[in-house]
Write a protein that holds these residues in place. Sequence first.
Motif, PDB file in Angstrom:
ATOM      1  N   SER A 249      -3.772   6.402  -5.254  1.00  0.00           N
ATOM      2  CA  SER A 249      -3.468   5.441  -4.214  1.00  0.00           C
ATOM      3  C   SER A 249      -2.931   6.213  -3.021  1.00  0.00           C
TER       4      SER A 249
ATOM      5  N   VAL B  64      -6.545   4.592   0.065  1.00  0.00           N
ATOM      6  CA  VAL B  64      -6.787   3.909  -1.206  1.00  0.00           C
ATOM      7  C   VAL B  64      -5.627   2.962  -1.497  1.00  0.00           C
ATOM      8  N   MET B  65      -5.967   1.753  -1.882  1.00  0.00           N
ATOM      9  CA  MET B  65      -4.954   0.722  -2.111  1.00  0.00           C
ATOM     10  C   MET B  65      -4.199   0.995  -3.414  1.00  0.00           C
TER      11      MET B  65
ATOM     12  N   CYS C  56       2.126   6.559   3.456  1.00  0.00           N
ATOM     13  CA  CYS C  56       1.644   5.364   2.764  1.00  0.00           C
ATOM     14  C   CYS C  56       2.215   4.083   3.335  1.00  0.00           C
TER      15      CYS C  56
ATOM     16  N   SER D 296      -0.400  -3.638   0.054  1.00  0.00           N
ATOM     17  CA  SER D 296      -0.821  -4.280  -1.173  1.00  0.00           C
ATOM     18  C   SER D 296      -1.166  -5.689  -0.730  1.00  0.00           C
TER      19      SER D 296
ATOM     20  N   GLY E  56      -6.597  -0.424  -6.105  1.00  0.00           N
ATOM     21  CA  GLY E  56      -7.158   0.879  -5.736  1.00  0.00           C
ATOM     22  C   GLY E  56      -8.409   1.265  -6.503  1.00  0.00           C
ATOM     23  N   ARG E  57      -8.346   1.115  -7.828  1.00  0.00           N
ATOM     24  CA  ARG E  57      -9.517   1.489  -8.619  1.00  0.00           C
ATOM     25  C   ARG E  57      -9.792   0.444  -9.673  1.00  0.00           C
TER      26      ARG E  57
ATOM     27  N   ILE F 165     -13.684   2.032  -5.917  1.00  0.00           N
ATOM     28  CA  ILE F 165     -12.461   2.417  -5.225  1.00  0.00           C
ATOM     29  C   ILE F 165     -12.339   1.547  -3.973  1.00  0.00           C
TER      30      ILE F 165
ATOM     31  N   GLY G 140     -10.189   0.840  -0.435  1.00  0.00           N
ATOM     32  CA  GLY G 140      -9.215   1.353   0.524  1.00  0.00           C
ATOM     33  C   GLY G 140      -9.070   0.371   1.669  1.00  0.00           C
TER      34      GLY G 140
END
Lengths: 281, 50
Positions: free
Chosen positions: A146, A163-164, A183, A188, A205-206, A254, A256
């Motif tokens: 992330s 990336v979230m 970050c 979020s 994120g994933r 992924i 973002g």
Amino acid sequence: MGRAQRQRASALVVVVRTLGELMITFGIVILLFVVYTLYVTDVIAARQQDDVDDKLERSWASPVAQQPAERLVKPELGSGFARIYLPAFGEDFRFVVVEGVGSPQLAVGPGHYPGTALPGQPGNVGIAGHRIGKGAPFNDLDKLNSCDAVVLETETDFFIYRVMPMSDEVANWGKVKQRDPRCAAVPSLRQAGQPEGGPYGRTVGRRIVTPDRGDAVAPVPYRPENPLPKAQQASLVTLTTCHPEYGNSERMIIHGALVNQIPKQQAGSYQALLGLIGEPV
Amino acid sequence: MYGWIWRHLPGPFGIRLLAALVLLTGIVALLMFVVFPWLEPKLPFNDVSV
């Protein structure tokens, strides 16, 4: 042994030997195919990447570049229209993104899902890439964390996506990782108190999904009914590749979110940009 | 099979060896540049899109 018997025996020897030779040959052909998919396609893809990169660079340098907005409305199938950088994989990780996700396009490099958003637009920029062979641009997507940057370069701008939060980080995102200044702007998008966390509750994120989840690249991921008007959609990027690494039973996704846009004139070069966005160079 | 091919290559040992190598290279090139590129997209190993 009589003469006829000996002839029959030697005919049998020939048949068995030939069969054995054919089997060995078949085995070697299979091994060559493995070499082809893992290595030869890399070489071919690298050459095609160089070609589209040259073409892209020339089109950006040409005088038509006066009206970049018009050019970016709808890229032509198979043509390169942007570059993608994943700084987490090293400064030299750079690929031209071509339009289309058919196998001829993906053989050249990462492919943009036609009809999904373009870099910087609200909605979801969908990009697919190979994990094995053909340059394997998305080989290491499983190693992205992330907050790692996904940089998209267009004719005029660098768009910095990050990336979230991963599913296990969402709950404490504000308290833990968002403290890191890099970050701080990574949202979020989950909304506490709403059913399923609001429209973006499933966007983490994933994710590993089944291959039929075309809605992973929907404007609001996993919400094909599209609950939000365009103006309210977050600007996202979605990278897809195969999963597990040598299989095709699932897809790795992924997500973002756009955190920054820096005009190329201001940034200068990609190297300078990395300094601007706080990535270790 | 390979013995039969070897017996049918012309010339002394050196020439035969050369011919065998040329044949082998040709077959590998045919596989790498024609057969495999045709075959590979038909196999489901490398689907990356949703």
